[in-house]
Design an enzyme around this catalytic site. Sequence first.
Site, PDB file in Angstrom:
ATOM      1  N   HIS A  34       0.919  -1.226  -0.608  1.00  0.00           N
ATOM      2  CA  HIS A  34      -0.212  -0.409   0.172  1.00  0.00           C
ATOM      3  C   HIS A  34       0.828   1.570  -0.044  1.00  0.00           C
ATOM      4  O   HIS A  34       0.520   2.589  -0.515  1.00  0.00           O
ATOM      5  CB  HIS A  34      -0.891   0.293   1.577  1.00  0.00           C
ATOM      6  CG  HIS A  34      -1.866  -0.560   1.453  1.00  0.00           C
ATOM      7  ND1 HIS A  34      -1.453  -2.234   2.450  1.00  0.00           N
ATOM      8  CD2 HIS A  34      -3.064  -1.544   0.759  1.00  0.00           C
ATOM      9  CE1 HIS A  34      -2.961  -2.565   2.656  1.00  0.00           C
ATOM     10  NE2 HIS A  34      -3.267  -2.490   1.851  1.00  0.00           N
ATOM     11  N   GLY A 144      -2.158  -1.596  -7.240  1.00  0.00           N
ATOM     12  CA  GLY A 144      -1.431  -2.765  -7.605  1.00  0.00           C
ATOM     13  C   GLY A 144      -1.003  -3.557  -8.566  1.00  0.00           C
ATOM     14  O   GLY A 144      -2.080  -4.428  -8.980  1.00  0.00           O
ATOM     15  N   SER A 182       0.778  -8.874   1.697  1.00  0.00           N
ATOM     16  CA  SER A 182      -0.947  -8.452   1.539  1.00  0.00           C
ATOM     17  C   SER A 182      -0.788  -8.208   3.267  1.00  0.00           C
ATOM     18  O   SER A 182      -0.292  -9.263   3.788  1.00  0.00           O
ATOM     19  CB  SER A 182      -1.097  -9.886   1.013  1.00  0.00           C
ATOM     20  OG  SER A 182      -2.219 -10.431   1.168  1.00  0.00           O
TER      21      SER A 182
HETATM   22  P1  AMP Z   1      -6.450  -4.053  -0.559  1.00  0.00           P
HETATM   23  O1  AMP Z   1      -6.201  -2.661   0.874  1.00  0.00           O
HETATM   24  O2  AMP Z   1      -5.536  -5.439  -0.175  1.00  0.00           O
HETATM   25  O3  AMP Z   1      -7.112  -3.594  -1.229  1.00  0.00           O
HETATM   26  O4  AMP Z   1      -5.296  -3.564  -1.839  1.00  0.00           O
HETATM   27  C1  AMP Z   1      -4.889  -1.793  -2.119  1.00  0.00           C
HETATM   28  C2  AMP Z   1      -4.232  -1.729  -3.216  1.00  0.00           C
HETATM   29  O5  AMP Z   1      -2.818  -1.924  -2.676  1.00  0.00           O
HETATM   30  C3  AMP Z   1      -4.969  -2.414  -3.875  1.00  0.00           C
HETATM   31  O6  AMP Z   1      -4.819  -1.346  -5.489  1.00  0.00           O
HETATM   32  C4  AMP Z   1      -3.817  -3.950  -4.826  1.00  0.00           C
HETATM   33  O7  AMP Z   1      -3.894  -4.340  -5.183  1.00  0.00           O
HETATM   34  C5  AMP Z   1      -2.298  -2.737  -3.818  1.00  0.00           C
HETATM   35  N1  AMP Z   1      -1.793  -4.068  -2.841  1.00  0.00           N
HETATM   36  C6  AMP Z   1      -1.246  -4.612  -2.104  1.00  0.00           C
HETATM   37  N2  AMP Z   1      -0.834  -5.913  -1.817  1.00  0.00           N
HETATM   38  C7  AMP Z   1       0.123  -5.397  -3.007  1.00  0.00           C
HETATM   39  C8  AMP Z   1       1.772  -5.309  -2.783  1.00  0.00           C
HETATM   40  N3  AMP Z   1       2.411  -6.644  -2.512  1.00  0.00           N
HETATM   41  N4  AMP Z   1       2.365  -4.398  -4.255  1.00  0.00           N
HETATM   42  C9  AMP Z   1       1.724  -3.676  -4.355  1.00  0.00           C
HETATM   43  N5  AMP Z   1       0.167  -2.868  -4.060  1.00  0.00           N
HETATM   44  C10 AMP Z   1      -0.854  -3.713  -3.718  1.00  0.00           C
END
Ligand code: AMP
Length: 276
Positions: A34, A144, A182
Amino acid sequence: MKICETIREMREYRKGAQGRVALVPTMGYLHEGHLSLVRQARQENDVVVVSIFVNPTQFGPNEDFARYPRDMERDLNLLRAENVDAVFAPDAEEMYGDGFSTYVEVTGLSEVFEGAVRPGHFRGVATVVLKLFNIVQPHCAYFGQKDAQQAAVLKRMVRDLNVDVTIKTCPTIREADGLAASSRNIYLNAEERAAATLLHQGLQAGRRLWQAGEQDPDVITARIKEVLQHPLITLDYVAVVSPDSFTPVTRVEANHLLIIAAKVGTTRLIDNMSLV
Ligand code: AMP
């Protein structure tokens, strides 16, 4: 850093924002993945807004919505340290109260792979992201590569519905041993955490095979499946797809995407790697 819990507060803040506005949508419990999006947004824009919202409509009835990790205080401190201008952190009632009944459906792309395993997931994602775009009205939004199909769905949505927001995709951030960062990694116990590195190792093995000249997707996915043989791992899918449509390819070429989803113990993880 301005913290907006209501749509009205967010709209008020937006009215006073000067220059190029970026939005980074998240579900919180922030990690380096993030923060990499936040940093890129910070570099490229005048105003950075981060949303924190665990979106109920993108979780299936048997998924982890209730136990999805949350830590607002920690998240806010991390975002302050990145010089974020505003955080939009509504609750579910604020976003979906009062007889909510309108959804965005990106057909086709939302029905394969992640969409097939998680029916309704991308409908929830597309709906909440369009709502966030309408509330925050950013010039651009950062996502991401880790969630490659999500980024493809959202790019399709903004094109199809003429949404005036540029979608930017940022590289996947990994732990030292290759596991993609993650929020769900916290569910893994020590044994599962060790086994989880096989996802990245599988992708690397697949890519090496392609780099050595292999172009048959079945041979490449068979190699990845071999690497993923482990008593704690149950594979959902492994495939080589075209990165925009997520259609499986018949001959593997540069820029195609290796995609994996697997359960490690009871935790479902996804990962992908572009062929370069
Ligand atoms: P989330 O909180 O899981 O919905 O993720 C929010 C944003 O962060 C989304 O655009 C994800 O693709 C991005 N994201 C999550 N994990 C990663 C990572 N390891 N590397 C880059 N972006 C990420």
